[in-house]
Design a protein around this motif. Structure first.
Motif, PDB file in Angstrom:
ATOM      1  N   MET A   1       0.651  -1.154   0.064  1.00 43.30           N
ATOM      2  CA  MET A   1       0.029   0.441   0.187  1.00 43.30           C
ATOM      3  C   MET A   1       0.579   1.628  -0.052  1.00 43.30           C
ATOM      4  O   MET A   1       1.844   1.487   0.448  1.00 43.30           O
ATOM      5  CB  MET A   1      -0.751  -0.220   0.879  1.00 43.30           C
ATOM      6  N   ASN A   2       0.581   2.034  -1.059  1.00 41.63           N
ATOM      7  CA  ASN A   2       1.041   3.622  -1.220  1.00 41.63           C
ATOM      8  C   ASN A   2       0.578   4.347   0.246  1.00 41.63           C
ATOM      9  O   ASN A   2      -0.961   4.488   0.271  1.00 41.63           O
ATOM     10  CB  ASN A   2       1.471   4.374  -2.646  1.00 41.63           C
ATOM     11  N   LYS A   3       1.222   5.260   0.076  1.00 42.24           N
ATOM     12  CA  LYS A   3       0.801   6.448   0.435  1.00 42.24           C
ATOM     13  C   LYS A   3      -0.679   7.351   0.512  1.00 42.24           C
ATOM     14  O   LYS A   3      -0.434   7.263  -0.757  1.00 42.24           O
ATOM     15  CB  LYS A   3       1.987   7.944   0.897  1.00 42.24           C
ATOM     16  N   PRO A   4      -1.317   8.039   1.170  1.00 43.66           N
ATOM     17  CA  PRO A   4      -2.980   7.966   0.928  1.00 43.66           C
ATOM     18  C   PRO A   4      -2.458   8.850  -0.225  1.00 43.66           C
ATOM     19  O   PRO A   4      -1.429   9.798   0.701  1.00 43.66           O
ATOM     20  CB  PRO A   4      -3.271   7.493   2.408  1.00 43.66           C
ATOM     21  N   LYS A   5      -3.584   9.568  -0.297  1.00 42.39           N
ATOM     22  CA  LYS A   5      -3.301  10.173  -1.361  1.00 42.39           C
ATOM     23  C   LYS A   5      -4.088  11.651  -0.428  1.00 42.39           C
ATOM     24  O   LYS A   5      -4.376  12.701  -0.351  1.00 42.39           O
ATOM     25  CB  LYS A   5      -4.512  10.125  -2.479  1.00 42.39           C
ATOM     26  N   HIS A   6      -5.232  11.159   0.387  1.00 34.67           N
ATOM     27  CA  HIS A   6      -5.745  11.880   1.277  1.00 34.67           C
ATOM     28  C   HIS A   6      -5.676  11.103   2.714  1.00 34.67           C
ATOM     29  O   HIS A   6      -5.681  10.895   3.175  1.00 34.67           O
ATOM     30  CB  HIS A   6      -7.189  11.991   0.924  1.00 34.67           C
ATOM     31  N   MET A   7      -4.985  13.272   3.436  1.00 35.94           N
ATOM     32  CA  MET A   7      -4.870  12.154   5.485  1.00 35.94           C
ATOM     33  C   MET A   7      -6.245  12.155   5.825  1.00 35.94           C
ATOM     34  O   MET A   7      -6.872  12.259   5.764  1.00 35.94           O
ATOM     35  CB  MET A   7      -4.923  13.547   5.690  1.00 35.94           C
ATOM     36  N   VAL A   8      -5.645  10.674   7.173  1.00 32.04           N
ATOM     37  CA  VAL A   8      -6.767   9.981   7.537  1.00 32.04           C
ATOM     38  C   VAL A   8      -7.103  10.454   8.822  1.00 32.04           C
ATOM     39  O   VAL A   8      -5.689  11.303   9.377  1.00 32.04           O
ATOM     40  CB  VAL A   8      -5.991   8.494   7.181  1.00 32.04           C
ATOM     41  N   LEU A   9      -8.041  10.747   8.919  1.00 30.03           N
ATOM     42  CA  LEU A   9      -8.443  11.606  10.153  1.00 30.03           C
ATOM     43  C   LEU A   9      -9.051  11.161  10.733  1.00 30.03           C
ATOM     44  O   LEU A   9     -10.590   9.976  11.043  1.00 30.03           O
ATOM     45  CB  LEU A   9      -9.062  13.171   9.709  1.00 30.03           C
ATOM     46  N   GLY A  10      -9.080  11.366  12.831  1.00 30.97           N
ATOM     47  CA  GLY A  10      -9.785  10.599  13.600  1.00 30.97           C
ATOM     48  C   GLY A  10     -10.157  11.767  13.728  1.00 30.97           C
ATOM     49  O   GLY A  10      -9.314  12.237  14.705  1.00 30.97           O
ATOM     50  N   ALA A  11     -11.157  11.074  14.861  1.00 28.46           N
ATOM     51  CA  ALA A  11     -12.251  11.980  15.891  1.00 28.46           C
ATOM     52  C   ALA A  11     -11.646  11.541  17.039  1.00 28.46           C
ATOM     53  O   ALA A  11     -12.810  10.655  17.819  1.00 28.46           O
ATOM     54  CB  ALA A  11     -12.772  12.292  15.848  1.00 28.46           C
ATOM     55  N   TYR A  12     -11.358  11.721  18.636  1.00 31.30           N
ATOM     56  CA  TYR A  12     -10.079  11.304  19.776  1.00 31.30           C
ATOM     57  C   TYR A  12     -11.523  12.137  20.739  1.00 31.30           C
ATOM     58  O   TYR A  12     -11.550  12.845  20.960  1.00 31.30           O
ATOM     59  CB  TYR A  12      -9.143  11.796  20.074  1.00 31.30           C
ATOM     60  N   ILE A  13     -12.290  10.856  20.796  1.00 31.73           N
ATOM     61  CA  ILE A  13     -13.654  11.509  21.653  1.00 31.73           C
ATOM     62  C   ILE A  13     -14.103  11.182  22.824  1.00 31.73           C
ATOM     63  O   ILE A  13     -15.089  11.159  23.439  1.00 31.73           O
ATOM     64  CB  ILE A  13     -15.030  11.423  20.880  1.00 31.73           C
ATOM     65  N   SER A  14     -12.832  10.594  23.324  1.00 32.38           N
ATOM     66  CA  SER A  14     -12.940  10.005  24.541  1.00 32.38           C
ATOM     67  C   SER A  14     -13.304  10.087  26.113  1.00 32.38           C
ATOM     68  O   SER A  14     -13.979   9.034  26.106  1.00 32.38           O
ATOM     69  CB  SER A  14     -11.345   9.031  25.095  1.00 32.38           C
ATOM     70  N   TYR A  15     -13.243  11.202  26.520  1.00 28.38           N
ATOM     71  CA  TYR A  15     -13.844  12.322  27.231  1.00 28.38           C
ATOM     72  C   TYR A  15     -15.078  12.562  27.238  1.00 28.38           C
ATOM     73  O   TYR A  15     -15.293  12.773  28.942  1.00 28.38           O
ATOM     74  CB  TYR A  15     -12.197  12.638  27.821  1.00 28.38           C
ATOM     75  N   GLY A  16     -15.707  12.702  26.201  1.00 31.09           N
ATOM     76  CA  GLY A  16     -16.058  13.123  26.838  1.00 31.09           C
ATOM     77  C   GLY A  16     -16.805  14.671  26.803  1.00 31.09           C
ATOM     78  O   GLY A  16     -17.734  15.865  26.268  1.00 31.09           O
ATOM     79  N   THR A  17     -16.000  15.616  27.647  1.00 32.43           N
ATOM     80  CA  THR A  17     -15.192  16.830  27.700  1.00 32.43           C
ATOM     81  C   THR A  17     -14.687  17.696  26.827  1.00 32.43           C
ATOM     82  O   THR A  17     -14.562  18.554  26.627  1.00 32.43           O
ATOM     83  CB  THR A  17     -15.564  17.370  29.008  1.00 32.43           C
ATOM     84  N   LYS A 414      -9.811  21.888  -0.151  1.00 37.35           N
ATOM     85  CA  LYS A 414      -8.810  23.476  -1.182  1.00 37.35           C
ATOM     86  C   LYS A 414      -7.807  22.975  -0.994  1.00 37.35           C
ATOM     87  O   LYS A 414      -7.450  23.695  -2.155  1.00 37.35           O
ATOM     88  CB  LYS A 414      -8.453  24.531  -0.369  1.00 37.35           C
ATOM     89  N   MET A 415      -6.497  22.540  -0.163  1.00 34.85           N
ATOM     90  CA  MET A 415      -5.702  22.212  -0.491  1.00 34.85           C
ATOM     91  C   MET A 415      -5.235  20.958  -1.120  1.00 34.85           C
ATOM     92  O   MET A 415      -4.414  20.495  -1.690  1.00 34.85           O
ATOM     93  CB  MET A 415      -4.523  21.966   0.871  1.00 34.85           C
ATOM     94  N   GLY A 416      -5.920  20.135  -1.273  1.00 26.49           N
ATOM     95  CA  GLY A 416      -6.338  18.987  -2.249  1.00 26.49           C
ATOM     96  C   GLY A 416      -6.251  17.828  -1.211  1.00 26.49           C
ATOM     97  O   GLY A 416      -5.601  16.271  -1.843  1.00 26.49           O
ATOM     98  N   VAL A 417      -6.249  17.209   0.139  1.00 23.58           N
ATOM     99  CA  VAL A 417      -5.218  17.034   0.935  1.00 23.58           C
ATOM    100  C   VAL A 417      -6.171  16.511   1.758  1.00 23.58           C
ATOM    101  O   VAL A 417      -5.789  15.539   2.076  1.00 23.58           O
ATOM    102  CB  VAL A 417      -4.260  17.317   1.801  1.00 23.58           C
ATOM    103  N   TYR A 418      -7.519  16.497   1.554  1.00 27.09           N
ATOM    104  CA  TYR A 418      -8.446  15.967   2.225  1.00 27.09           C
ATOM    105  C   TYR A 418      -9.542  15.187   1.137  1.00 27.09           C
ATOM    106  O   TYR A 418     -10.206  16.449   0.019  1.00 27.09           O
ATOM    107  CB  TYR A 418      -8.562  16.718   3.029  1.00 27.09           C
ATOM    108  N   LYS A 419     -10.644  14.238   1.936  1.00 25.55           N
ATOM    109  CA  LYS A 419     -11.566  14.374   0.501  1.00 25.55           C
ATOM    110  C   LYS A 419     -12.507  14.995   0.601  1.00 25.55           C
ATOM    111  O   LYS A 419     -12.870  15.504   1.810  1.00 25.55           O
ATOM    112  CB  LYS A 419     -12.365  12.473   0.625  1.00 25.55           C
TER     113      LYS A 419
END
Length: 443
Positions: A1-17, A414-419
């Motif tokens: 697998m090559n480097k992804p075209k678009h960056m991968v993003l996670g949302a860290y919502i662990s603590y609720g606040t 706009k920068m073309g690095v996110y889907k």
């Protein structure tokens, strides 16, 4: 697998606040967010609106020691598999990452729970494989002490083998459910694991069918040498704490190089440092937001939280104006201790200065700036072989997550690095990760 075209993003919502330790004190934050299902539904749906690849829940099977003086909000949280199963019902595309410890949870339970989540979510589950850095967990499971770091990782490697073996208990087409013949399943499609190892004895089979993804995606969050070795052998996504781009590039290079000598299905891993963004329309507004949160940190809480991040080192007898003392080697979070010690390389900081620098993002990458500035910095990391994306740790919930979705995401696009839209299919399909065949397919 090559480097992804678009960056991968996670949302860290662990603590609720929010990720900032004093976020619960902010007037705009629901102080009971960690146990408020309505708030979590809002978080998950906002993250999906922003096209995040997954939401991420950390977990430890004990109360955080940094909260025991009564100032911190992380003492009570939902069990992550239960929470993600409910959030699967109110989302459609976003991946669901839950943490489970191989040190304290039996492999059969981990295999069954994540297979269930993958089926409930129609192929969106991921397991964050950890060995538990918090030593207090031992006392909740009948142990006199936390197992040694090396032992925990040896146990984790064997647990991974057992869990993936259990996910192969049934062939993909084992369940005929043929009403006319009365045959519910093909008995030849059922497999007993019969594992006998150093730490585990597990017969199997698992009493749930093979997950839609074959295996839920494997995430790993250790940055120590042992953690990197385990990640190279098992992980498809790696969550790491890196304080600046040069450190992230070094980690990225070292982990990617480890993969060359490992026989694995997906020949690469997605490396995702944590990022804690204080962002607004202008840089000055972002700095003002940051300063407001910093003022909410109670000094006793700051010191106790620093102690916990250093692996449970007791700092209560030291003055806030003193520098960090020499530290014994931690049996907890060894990689985090080393990161914190690096902050003193350019001149010793007082304990107060150190905790104010460290606990806001827990030694992850902290950034303060306008939407465009934050997006440009993220793009720079992505294009400079420092990461394949980020696990975004909003300082407060829901406000900072919404700011990121409405302000930073459009700049990245706009920068073309996110889907601009989700791909169809399972989380594996969306991330470009191959689906593993059953280990019994050629037997």
């Amino acid at each position: 697998m090559n480097k992804p075209k678009h960056m991968v993003l996670g949302a860290y919502i662990s603590y609720g606040t929010g990720h900032h330790p004093a976020a619960w004190r902010d007037a705009r934050v629901a102080a009971d967010g960690a146990q408020n299902i309505d708030r979590y539904v809002e978080f998950a749906q906002e993250a999906e609106k922003g096209l995040f690849d997954f939401i991420f829940l950390s977990d430890t099977p004990s109360v955080f020691r940094d909260d025991l003086n009564g100032y911190g909000s992380r003492v009570v949280v939902f069990e992550p598999l239960t929470l993600l199963s409910s959030l699967a019902m109110v989302t459609t595309n976003i991946g669901l990452v839950a943490t489970a410890s191989t040190t304290y949870k039996p492999p059969y339970d981990i295999a069954r729970e994540f297979a269930s989540l993958d089926l409930i979510s129609k192929g969106r589950a991921a397991w964050n494989l950890v060995t538990s850095s918090k030593s207090d967990a031992a006392f909740n499971y009948g142990l006199e002490q936390h197992p040694e770091h090396a032992i925990r990782y040896q146990k984790a490697a064997e647990a991974f083998k057992v869990i993936t073996g259990l996910w192969d208990s049934w062939d993909d087409d084992a369940f005929l459910r043929d009403k006319s013949s009365g045959i519910f399943f093909n008995k030849n499609g059922m497999h007993e694991l019969k594992h006998e190892g150093e730490f585990f004895s597990v017969r199997g089979p698992l009493n749930i069918s093979r997950p839609p993804q074959g295996y839920p995606i494997i995430v790993q969050a250790g940055s120590s040498e042992a953690g990197m070795d385990l990640a190279a052998k098992t992980a498809e996504v790696v969550f790491t704490a890196q304080t600046d781009m040069s450190l992230a590039q070094d980690f990225y290079s070292r982990l990617k190089n480890r993969l060359a000598n490992v026989d694995r299905l997906n020949k690469d891993v997605l490396i995702m440092p944590g990022i804690c963004p204080f962002t607004a329309k202008t840089e000055s507004e972002a700095k003002e937001k940051f300063d407001q949160f910093q003022e909410l940190i109670h000094p006793k809480f700051g010191l106790s939280m620093l102690s916990d991040l250093l692996g449970g080192i007791d700092l209560s007898g030291f003055s806030l104006n003193e520098p960090l003392p020499s530290l014994p080697e931690s049996n907890g979070n060894t990689s985090r201790q080393k990161l914190i010690e690096r902050f003193n390389k350019n001149g010793p900081l007082t304990l107060e200065q150190l905790y104010k620098k460290v606990i806001i993002s827990r030694a992850h990458f902290n950034i303060i700036g306008s939407y465009k500035q934050v997006a440009e910095e993220m793009m720079s990391w992505f294009q400079s072989q420092a990461c394949d994306g980020f696990n975004v740790m909003p300082p407060s919930m829901l406000g900072c997550l919404s700011d990121f979705v409405s302000g930073v995401i459009p700049e990245l696009q706009k920068m073309g690095v996110y889907k601009n839209e989700y791909k169809k299919g399972t989380l594996r399909n969306k991330l470009g990760l191959k689906r593993p065949n059953s280990s019994y397919i050629n037997v």
